[in-house]
Design an enzyme around this catalytic site. Structure first.
Site, mmCIF file in Angstrom:
data_model
loop_
_atom_site.group_PDB
_atom_site.id
_atom_site.type_symbol
_atom_site.label_atom_id
_atom_site.label_comp_id
_atom_site.label_asym_id
_atom_site.label_seq_id
_atom_site.Cartn_x
_atom_site.Cartn_y
_atom_site.Cartn_z
ATOM 1 N N CYS A 1 -0.315 4.281 2.284
ATOM 2 C CA CYS A 1 -0.469 4.216 3.737
ATOM 3 C C CYS A 1 -0.202 2.799 4.219
ATOM 4 O O CYS A 1 0.939 2.366 4.358
ATOM 5 C CB CYS A 1 -1.860 4.704 4.140
ATOM 6 S SG CYS A 1 -2.077 4.813 5.922
ATOM 7 N N SER A 2 -1.266 2.024 4.433
ATOM 8 C CA SER A 2 -1.083 0.725 5.087
ATOM 9 C C SER A 2 -2.254 -0.211 4.828
ATOM 10 O O SER A 2 -2.485 -1.123 5.602
ATOM 11 C CB SER A 2 -0.965 0.947 6.586
ATOM 12 O OG SER A 2 -2.128 1.614 7.051
ATOM 13 N N CYS A 3 -3.017 0.044 3.753
ATOM 14 C CA CYS A 3 -4.227 -0.745 3.516
ATOM 15 C C CYS A 3 -3.871 -2.228 3.412
ATOM 16 O O CYS A 3 -2.966 -2.610 2.681
ATOM 17 C CB CYS A 3 -4.922 -0.261 2.251
ATOM 18 S SG CYS A 3 -5.507 1.436 2.456
ATOM 19 N N CYS B 1 0.887 -1.164 0.000
ATOM 20 C CA CYS B 1 0.000 0.000 0.000
ATOM 21 C C CYS B 1 0.917 1.204 0.000
ATOM 22 O O CYS B 1 1.480 1.555 1.030
ATOM 23 C CB CYS B 1 -0.916 0.018 1.229
ATOM 24 S SG CYS B 1 -1.862 1.567 1.359
#
Lengths: 97, 194
Positions: free
Chosen positions: B102-104, B99
């Site tokens: 971000c951090s999906c 991702c």
């Protein structure tokens, strides 16, 4: 690159040369109590219809660059959640002090 | 290592929680309960889904066409979660999930994303030099294997269906699932050998 190419936003770091020589640290430490609590708070506020993931992202992506890279992951979340709760009038600004 | 939160961040969380509690918006108890539920999610779920797909063609089809339904078929609540896409590795194609923004991460089936998945180095390098990143994990793919990098987003999450290791004929699902690591489900590794 032509002059009208927009500068990528702070969070838009896919392919960014700045980190090309940085090895990926295989950090397997699970999130600490602070992070897990912030995470749970976000979920509960979302469930109650008080904020969305997109709003969380707007808040994180609006953090000035120097702070974005200095703050920890869940510190960025907390910063965004707090700003949202103030913006929506659920808590007062003095929560920041 | 991820730095511990600053004292001012701990204090801010305390003040925010107190202010939200005073307004009757949340309680410490419901936050603790949600935290406990979130702690329960783990990559074992994703591993069970893969093991079932390796042994059950109909489930494999469901997994590849509607990952969310496939998770729900395993008893996982996906209410409110974005769609889950599942990427099938083959002898000529390997998938890597990142991702960049971000951090999906498909948390319902994999648990909390690890710190490295959220790191600036992984986010920026996985799309530019995936083979170099994989080599750091000890995975050196031959040039004959195409590496396809897929960007997970807030609106669509991805998981990898790794290849079934050789020599596992006749294994039951639980035994097969033991070969499927979280890293294999993200694509920084392949399933463990038999």
């Amino acid at each position: 690159m032509s002059d009208d190419t927009p500068i990528p936003a702070t969070h838009d770091i896919g392919g960014l040369a700045r980190f090309h020589c940085t090895p990926v640290e295989h950090d397997e430490v699970p999130p600490d109590g602070f992070g897990r609590k912030v995470d749970a708070l976000r979920q509960v506020l979302a469930q109650k219809g008080l904020m969305t993931v997109d709003e969380l992202r707007r808040g994180i992506e609006g953090i000035p660059e120097a702070e974005y890279f200095a703050l920890g992951y869940y510190e960025r979340w907390l910063r965004s959640i707090t700003a949202l709760m103030i913006e929506k009038g659920h808590v007062q600004k003095d929560v920041l002090e | 290592m991820a730095a511990p939160p600053r004292p001012e961040s701990l204090a801010l969380l305390d003040r925010l929680m107190a202010a939200l509690e005073a307004k009757g918006i949340v309680t410490e108890a419901e936050i603790a309960e949600r935290q406990a539920n979130t702690d329960k999610a783990s990559p074992e779920t994703g591993a069970r889904m893969v093991a079932k797909a390796w042994t059950d063609p109909a489930y494999r089809q469901l997994l590849l066409t509607d990952g969310k339904a496939a998770a729900e078929a395993m008893g996982v609540s996906m209410a409110g979660a974005p769609p889950l896409g599942v990427l099938e590795n083959t002898p000529t194609r390997h998938h890597l999930v990142v991702c960049t923004l971000c951090s999906c991460y498909p948390r319902a089936v994999l648990g909390y994303p690890p710190n490295w998945y959220k790191s600036f180095a992984y986010r920026s390098r996985a799309v530019r030099e995936p083979r170099a990143v994989l080599a750091e994990w000890g995975l050196n793919l031959p040039d004959s294997v195409e590496v396809r990098v897929v960007d997970s987003t807030a609106d669509y999450r991805w998981m990898v269906l790794p290849m079934r290791p050789a020599g596992t004929e006749g294994w039951d699902e639980a035994r097969l699932a033991s070969l499927v690591t979280r890293d294999a489900l993200v694509g920084v590794a392949v399933a463990k050998p038999a």
